[in-house]
Design an enzyme around this catalytic site. Structure first.
Site, PDB file in Angstrom:
ATOM      1  N   ASP A 342     -11.927  -3.302 -18.912  1.00 13.77           N
ATOM      2  CA  ASP A 342     -10.567  -2.800 -19.164  1.00 13.77           C
ATOM      3  C   ASP A 342     -10.115  -3.525 -20.355  1.00 13.77           C
ATOM      4  O   ASP A 342      -8.936  -3.972 -20.441  1.00 13.77           O
ATOM      5  CB  ASP A 342      -9.560  -2.811 -17.985  1.00 13.77           C
ATOM      6  CG  ASP A 342      -8.171  -2.207 -18.245  1.00 13.77           C
ATOM      7  OD1 ASP A 342      -8.138  -1.324 -19.095  1.00 13.77           O
ATOM      8  OD2 ASP A 342      -7.373  -2.655 -17.700  1.00 13.77           O
ATOM      9  N   CYS A 650       0.987   0.976  -7.592  1.00 15.53           N
ATOM     10  CA  CYS A 650       2.220   0.848  -7.652  1.00 15.53           C
ATOM     11  C   CYS A 650       3.054   0.114  -6.639  1.00 15.53           C
ATOM     12  O   CYS A 650       4.098  -0.628  -6.733  1.00 15.53           O
ATOM     13  CB  CYS A 650       2.955   2.465  -7.667  1.00 15.53           C
ATOM     14  SG  CYS A 650       2.410   3.305  -8.907  1.00 15.53           S
ATOM     15  N   MET A 690       8.081   9.326  -6.643  1.00 18.21           N
ATOM     16  CA  MET A 690       6.897   9.184  -5.799  1.00 18.21           C
ATOM     17  C   MET A 690       6.678  10.686  -5.387  1.00 18.21           C
ATOM     18  O   MET A 690       7.149  11.357  -4.513  1.00 18.21           O
ATOM     19  CB  MET A 690       7.625   8.467  -4.383  1.00 18.21           C
ATOM     20  CG  MET A 690       6.599   8.586  -3.180  1.00 18.21           C
ATOM     21  SD  MET A 690       4.971   7.848  -3.364  1.00 18.21           S
ATOM     22  CE  MET A 690       4.154   8.607  -2.126  1.00 18.21           C
TER      23      MET A 690
END
Ligand SMILES: O=C(O)c1cc(C(=O)O)c2c(n1)C(=O)C(=O)c1cc(C(=O)O)[nH]c1-2
Ligand SMILES: [Ca+2]
Length: 720
Positions: A342, A650, A690
């Site tokens: 990454d 999250c 959400m």
């Protein structure tokens, strides 16, 4: 003489100011000499003639983030106080760099909202909410942040989390045009993977914007739109077309001839887009008349899966230079070939003039995630020098001629099949926090961090439609890390402000801070370096030696970058406050046990003899409702796998509270199977970000997540 000129706001004003300037310069010999109207482009190019303003993301096209203002300096700093604060209406990560134009602050917040504030008082002038559908919240890798606006001749440009580019009238926030930046007919991997967090940049009448999504399955590109009409001018893709066919874009030739042969034609990238998203840095350089942008990591991360462990995978983790008018390819420099860590090259690109070997050279300096500080020739991309600015173990160094990394073969976990503890981790040695260059000290002030990653490649790859798709083996541990293991992990976490000498390629001084993921940096002609930290404090350091001259308790972690401006002769320094972003959401206990950050989102502005105070806040507003006494341990273990797949990025690793989203362990929803399913399955809270996961998980899998959260509540809430 009745002539009117255009100022940088794009509205007409009397010739008075220009006359004064020209008279001062001895130029206005004859009042009848016609003067060219000043455009925003000219004003940005000559930003030092506009020291009161902050006209583009990095203040100048060079993105040095240096302000020539010096009323606030080491002598006066004792009088620096809060001048005003403005409470934001989103309590999520705040990452924007405000623009300041003629006394107005234009900034953005989480959920891509815009606020126009009187920059002297903090009074709201107007606000614009693009009403991003909360459902898309779960598609972002790293919080629903926004890094700011672009400005051009009276218009503001906003790129939204749901991929729109919107032109607003800077006087009142009215929409002038709005377009979708994602082409629905292109070969893009997974269309639903895309989101935008970055700030548009504008050059020569074109608005430049990319996007994020490489953790989900995106193919990167940058687009240029006409600033007046929103019409697409050109689009440059950063990785090849999966079928090696033309996209009818200026990137076609270089991708088909040079990039495609660096990919295995049968790797998973063909379906997963390949990555290379342009999610942050884009720079126009008026000196070379080139646009530079940073391309991101591979999709999926695993090089073994993505490209069968073959090829460099151009243009992942590269800086690419193109022509601003056409998008035509000019040069590229790949910082991390064979990416599996990454290691995005999307970090801030800065141009400088540096004395090197007895001559001034116009260079790019870059500190990407991979931990090396690069100096490149801005016109050609030629590698001049590179040196690691943090501890790295994925490479043994850079080839001194080419700048190509000398790999540590053990770090190639997706090829060896063996796990590796890699430095830097996926947060990078340098992340989203802006760096700054002071021409007075010749130093680059660089926020660095150390957050190592334990990476293990997956044997098989089956992409999840709504989850992260990295090609990693993320299995639940049947036991959570012991206190000792957690402590060892914390010992490896580090954050610092480094004053880097780009000529000598070495650190002159370093301020070691409490932890990683600190905010960006502003340097000023007052020889001060301003930075906000994860622990919720805002500082001014001495630019010469890093001495901490000013500290303010901002009550919440700071991840944004400060700006400076002047109104009525008074200098201000302003910063957005609001804990969140990728580390804020994910790292939970690790991050917070050192810092205690909770999100309280605000804009703060400081000035000499400021008279404002922050209200007192309480840091645990969520009432603690005791979780049910029983849970099903076997189901809980299954639930931890689902949590790892869909929830952790999250809601945080290990279900410990991250200080931003609700603490799941205390949520009333975990008391009852049906209430939990209404939220996690059906999306009852989708307007809050959400979305429901009914399509991705079966009801018993969702119930297993609830059992896992209850287990974690028992394990962790009972701890002192
Ligand atoms: O690969 C991507 O497309 C992508 C996008 C983003 C983003 O848009 O915010 C981030 C990252 N990657 C990323 O790797 C990363 O560390 C990161 C941190 C943040 C942030 O705002 O705190 N965004 C992103
Ligand atoms: Ca990424």
């Amino acid at each position: 003489m009745g002539m009117r000129y255009k100022n940088i706001r794009g509205d007409h004003f009397s010739s008075l100011r220009l006359r004064d300037v020209l008279l001062g310069m001895g130029i206005l010999l004859c009042a009848a000499v016609p003067v060219r109207a000043e455009t925003t482009g000219d004003a940005i190019i000559h930003a030092d003639d506009h020291p009161d303003d902050w006209l583009t993301h990095g203040r100048t096209y060079s993105e040095q983030r240096y302000s020539p203002l010096k009323q606030i300096n080491a002598k006066t700093i004792g009088h620096l106080h809060l001048a005003w604060h403005y409470d934001l209406d989103t309590n999520r990560g705040q990452e924007a760099t405000p623009l300041i134009i003629n006394g107005v602050m234009y900034t953005t917040t989480a959920w891509s909202k815009v606020k126009a504030l009187d920059a002297a008082t903090g009074r709201l002038l107007w606000a614009y909410d693009p009403k991003v559908d909360g459902k898309v919240g779960v598609r972002g890798c790293c919080d629903i942040v926004n890094r700011g606006l672009g400005y051009w001749n009276g218009k503001l440009y906003l790129a939204t989390f749901d991929n729109r580019l919107i032109a607003l009238d800077s006087r009142d926030g009215k929409v002038i045009w709005s377009i979708n930046t994602i082409p629905t007919d292109a070969d893009l991997g997974q269309q639903q993977a895309y989101t935008i967090t970055g700030a548009p940049r504008i050059a020569k009448g074109r608005v430049l914007i990319g996007n994020g999504g490489a953790e989900f399955g995106a193919r990167g590109f940058i687009s240029a739109f006409d600033a007046e009409t929103g019409k697409l001018d050109w689009r440059f893709f950063t990785v090849p077309n999966p079928h090696n066919r033309p996209d009818h874009a200026p990137s076609d030739t270089v991708l088909m001839t040079r990039a495609y042969p660096t990919w295995s034609p049968t790797g998973a990238w063909v379906r997963q887009g390949g990555g290379g998203t342009v999610w942050d840095s884009i720079v126009y350089d008026p000196v070379t008349d080139l646009v530079y942008f940073g391309a991101g990591n591979g999709s999926p991360w695993s090089y073994g899966i993505r490209s069968n462990g073959k090829g460099d995978n151009l243009f992942l983790d590269s800086i690419v230079a193109v022509k601003p008018d056409t998008g035509e390819y000019v040069w590229h420099f790949q910082e991390t070939p064979e990416d599996q860590w990454d290691y995005t090259s999307t970090q801030q690109i800065m141009t400088l003039d540096l004395p090197l070997d007895g001559q001034m050279r116009h260079v790019i300096v870059h500190a990407p995630k991979n931990g090396f500080f690069y100096v490149l020739d801005a016109a050609t991309g030629e590698f001049i020098s590179g040196k690691n600015f943090v501890f790295v173990n994925w490479a043994k160094g850079l080839d001194p001629k080419t700048g190509r990394p000398i790999f540590n073969p053990d770090a190639q976990y997706s090829v060896t099949g063996k796990p590796f503890y890699v430095f830097p981790g996926d947060m990078g040695g340098h992340g989203i926090a802006a760096m700054s260059y002071s021409p007075r000290t010749g130093l680059v002030y660089l926020p660095t961090q150390q957050v190592p990653d334990h990476l293990k490649g997956a044997r098989k790859f089956k992409p999840l439609p709504d989850g992260w798709n990295l090609g990693l083996d993320i299995q639940p541990d049947d036991k959570m890390p012991s206190v000792e293991e957690q402590k060892a992990g914390v010992r490896d976490l580090r954050g610092s402000l480094v004053a880097w000498d780009p000529v000598e390629q070495k650190a002159r001084w370093e301020v070691v801070q409490k932890g990683p993921a600190n905010g960006g940096v502003l340097s000023t002609a007052g020889d001060l370096v301003f930075q906000g930290l994860t622990d919720g404090t805002f500082h001014a350091y001495d630019a010469h030696d890093g001495k901490d001259l000013f500290s303010f308790d901002a009550q919440s972690g700071i991840i944004a970058s400060p700006v400076s401006y002047r109104i009525g002769g008074r200098q201000y320094v302003a910063i957005e406050v609001g804990w969140g972003g990728s580390y804020g959401l994910f790292a939970t206990g690790l991050a917070r046990q050192e810092t205690g950050s909770v999100n309280h989102s605000r804009v703060l502005a400081f000035a000499l003899d400021g008279r404002d105070h922050l209200p007192t806040v309480s840091d645990d507003p969520v009432p603690s409702s005791p979780p049910p006494a029983s849970f099903a341990p076997r189901q809980a273990l299954a639930g931890s796998q689902q949590y790892l797949n869909y929830c952790q990025y999250c809601h945080g690793a290990n279900v410990e509270w991250n200080g931003v989203l609700p603490d799941l362990r205390k949520s009333p929803a975990i008391q009852d199977k049906n209430s939990f399913y209404a939220i996690v399955g059906k999306g009852a809270l989708s307007s809050f970000g959400m979305d429901g996961f009914e399509k991705s998980m079966k009801p018993d899998e969702i119930e297993s997540i609830r059992q896992f959260i209850i287990e974690r509540a028992h394990q962790t809430l009972s701890q002192p």
